[in-house]
Design a protein around this motif. Sequence first.
Motif, short mmCIF file in Angstrom:
data_model
loop_
_atom_site.label_atom_id
_atom_site.label_comp_id
_atom_site.label_asym_id
_atom_site.label_seq_id
_atom_site.Cartn_x
_atom_site.Cartn_y
_atom_site.Cartn_z
N GLU A 1 0.94 10.03 -3.11
CA GLU A 1 0.10 11.08 -2.52
C GLU A 1 0.92 11.93 -1.54
OE1 GLU A 1 -4.54 9.67 -2.50
OE2 GLU A 1 -3.37 9.37 -0.69
N LYS A 2 1.80 11.28 -0.79
CA LYS A 2 2.60 12.01 0.19
C LYS A 2 3.62 12.92 -0.47
CE LYS A 2 2.15 8.28 3.59
NZ LYS A 2 2.86 7.19 4.31
N GLN B 1 0.82 -1.21 0.00
CA GLN B 1 0.00 0.00 0.00
C GLN B 1 0.86 1.26 0.00
OE1 GLN B 1 -2.38 -0.59 3.52
NE2 GLN B 1 -3.99 -1.73 2.44
N GLU B 2 1.95 1.22 0.74
CA GLU B 2 2.82 2.40 0.85
C GLU B 2 3.46 2.75 -0.49
OE1 GLU B 2 4.77 5.65 2.63
OE2 GLU B 2 2.99 4.48 3.12
N SER C 1 0.73 4.98 -1.78
CA SER C 1 0.45 6.09 -0.87
C SER C 1 1.59 7.11 -0.89
CB SER C 1 0.22 5.58 0.55
OG SER C 1 -0.95 4.79 0.63
N ARG D 1 -9.79 4.87 -2.96
CA ARG D 1 -9.62 6.14 -3.70
C ARG D 1 -10.60 6.30 -4.85
NH1 ARG D 1 -3.91 4.68 -2.68
NH2 ARG D 1 -3.14 6.11 -1.06
N ALA E 1 -3.79 7.03 -7.17
CA ALA E 1 -2.96 7.80 -6.24
C ALA E 1 -2.29 8.98 -6.92
CB ALA E 1 -1.90 6.89 -5.61
N GLY F 1 -5.47 0.30 -2.70
CA GLY F 1 -5.91 1.67 -2.89
C GLY F 1 -7.14 1.91 -3.75
#
Length: 265
Positions: free
Chosen positions: A94-95, A87-88, A91, A148, A118, A144
């Motif tokens: 997005e970060k 998942q990271e 993600s 999302r 993402a 995701g």
Amino acid sequence: QDHIVHLELSRAQQRNAMDTAFWGEMVKVFKELSDDSEVRAVIISGDGSCFSAGIDLHSLGSEILGQENPDPARRAWSLRKKIQELQESFSIMEKCPKPVIAAVHGACIGAGVDLICACDIRYCSQDAWFQVKEVDMGLAADVGTLQRLPKIVGSQSLVNELSFTARKLLAPEALSCGLVSRVLPDKEALLAAAQDVAVAIAAKSPLAVQGTKVNLLYARDHPVPEALGYVATWNMAMLQSQDLLQSVHGAMQKKLPKDIPFANL
């Protein structure tokens, strides 16, 4: 060049299927892009005949399903940790405070849909198609898409249909439902359009652009009153930047943003 980085999924022979190396590299690359003050916009596309066929089952399947611990609870704990690591990998996009533009041609399947969900901007070519494929593989999508996609597409019914049936979503429907904001005739035109919008973004104040991304994401996940309070606190500092003074002065002189030399962030 010009403060823009173009990332390309480059396993064309495997239709850019996402192997074990890919997931770790995504985290590493986007951490570097987040910290690189020269970078102001990112484009991500696929080499070869399509954007991505999704997870490489040969590479990642054995790693996920080959848990040997005889204790079911410990196998589950290990599997949960692995899913969170995967998942990271998306993600992290997005970060990253720099806007990320997805340029999709051909097939975008399974984890490919997770990836583009993402991203901040999504364009595709006329031959593109999208498929939430996981239900055909005997699982619920878990990196995701289910979280999302409902916030991107204007119809919960359509999201449910795509997720339950794994049917293909073609480019015209992807445009009409809001998954993509532009459809281009072919891959060449697609990449040119992505480059043009990246250039336009990179010409603007990085403080303004990156602050806008942070606040858009915060507003997506919080009630309006909280999001208004957040941006007020954000701008009580950011409104004191030289970029604001330069922009106002430039506008009075009828200058375009690209003619104002904003410092890197």
